[in-house]
Design an enzyme around this catalytic site. Structure first.
Site, PDB file in Angstrom:
ATOM      1  N   ASP A  48      -0.268   5.208   0.594  1.00  0.00           N
ATOM      2  CA  ASP A  48      -0.616   6.218   1.589  1.00  0.00           C
ATOM      3  C   ASP A  48      -0.681   5.606   2.982  1.00  0.00           C
ATOM      4  O   ASP A  48      -1.473   4.705   3.235  1.00  0.00           O
ATOM      5  CB  ASP A  48      -1.966   6.866   1.245  1.00  0.00           C
ATOM      6  N   ASP A  63       0.861  -1.169   0.000  1.00  0.00           N
ATOM      7  CA  ASP A  63       0.000   0.000   0.000  1.00  0.00           C
ATOM      8  C   ASP A  63       0.907   1.230   0.000  1.00  0.00           C
ATOM      9  O   ASP A  63       2.082   1.141   0.375  1.00  0.00           O
ATOM     10  CB  ASP A  63      -0.897  -0.021   1.244  1.00  0.00           C
TER      11      ASP A  63
END
Length: 334
Positions: free
Chosen positions: A17, A15
């Site tokens: 952010d 991932d």
């Protein structure tokens, strides 16, 4: 070389952010961890629910932070959303796009026709985050969905982590249309499988590992896809969120940050950890320290394993000694 969590995995899905960066800042440990993954020849895929940026912009952003990346390593929810539409619609179908220019480009790339008005007779609506979305865009989408258009949401993230804190995400605007239409969208991004499956296929992976900060997207997506996961505590969710989470959002490992990838698997695994003891009695989860070198994260892994083996949801957590009390305070559980 000592064994690490990376061993046995041929692709790591990161991932972005809250996991690799927060806005314009790398999270602690990200640079050394990602570089080590590359150095060992393990495939990297950056899987982001952010549908507002094209893959090249993600590459440029990572490069600006000191990380090397290629477009093939980036999988966005805009790409996944467009792929879902392409699987369900004939080529040339009109799709009303609520989102950024990047999402428009992805829709066009799969052979569909992006439009912006209900008057253009769209057969589908695709929705992704853009800071330029106005009431008119949502109104046009509402009319199309109520008229029977297929509705695909790139992701359902209600918030987005930035260096300034949490701000509204695409899911907040999806909720608005859900309320206005009484309809449910197909979701392409995490926690649904299309984005993760697409990323693994593109890497030719057979033994993926998902790494993220959000239980309801990154970790739940890994559970849905049947792959192991590492949760890092650099983004949205907290130790308390982890301890109290439902079975379908439980990671296999937890670490302070991405450097957990370089630790031994047993050191970051959810399970009984040396130096800590936990027990459930009379509806209370009690923690005690049994060795002086034990740290707070090891306590968290022990607490999760003990509580998850018996129940789920919130529970009162107590310390049996001053050392345990200090650990619970550090974890935000006291």
């Amino acid at each position: 070389m000592s064994r690490t969590l990376l061993d046995g995995h041929d692709v790591v899905l990161f991932d972005l952010d809250g996991t690799v960066y927060r806005g314009g800042e790398l999270v602690p440990g990200a640079l050394e961890a990602v570089r080590e993954v590359h150095r060992r020849g393990v495939q990297v895929r950056y899987v982001t629910n952010n549908a507002s940026k094209p893959d090249q912009a993600v590459v440029d952003h990572l490069a600006g932070l000191g990380l090397t990346a290629e477009r093939a390593e980036v999988s966005t929810s805009a790409q996944a959303g467009a792929a879902v539409l392409a699987e369900k619609l004939p080529a040339g179908s009109r799709v009303l796009v609520v989102g950024s220019a990047a999402l428009v480009s992805e829709v066009d790339r799969v052979g569909l026709v992006p439009v912006s008005d209900f008057a253009d007779d769209p057969v589908a609506v695709v929705q992704g985050l853009s800071t330029e979305i106005a009431y008119r865009d949502l109104a046009e989408a509402c009319l199309a969905i109520r008229a029977g258009a297929l509705w695909v949401a790139c992701n359902g993230d209600r918030t987005l982590p930035t260096e300034r804190g949490l701000v509204p995400g695409n899911g907040a605007l999806v909720d608005l249309l859900r309320s206005a239409t009484d309809q449910e969208p197909l979701v392409a991004g995490k926690p649904e499988r299309p984005l993760l499956d697409r990323a693994v296929r593109s890497a030719g992976g057979r033994s993926p590992l998902m790494v993220g900060d959000r239980l309801d997207t990154d970790i739940a997506g890994a559970v849905n896809a049947g792959m192991p996961s590492l949760m890092v505590l650099t983004g949205v969710n907290t130790p308390a969120d982890l301890l109290f989470t439902a079975p379908d959002m439980r990671p296999d490992h937890v670490a302070a940050d991405l450097r957990g990838l370089l630790q031994a698997p047993e050191e970051v695994a959810i399970g009984a950890q040396p130096g800590w003891q936990a027990r459930v009695a009379d509806g209370v989860l009690e923690l005690a320290r049994s060795a002086p070198e034990a740290d707070a994260l090891a306590a968290l892994r022990t607490l999760c394993a003990t509580w998850w083996a018996t129940s789920s949801g919130p529970v009162e957590v107590r310390a049996a000694d001053e050392h345990a009390k200090a650990a619970l305070h550090e974890l935000g559980l006291a």
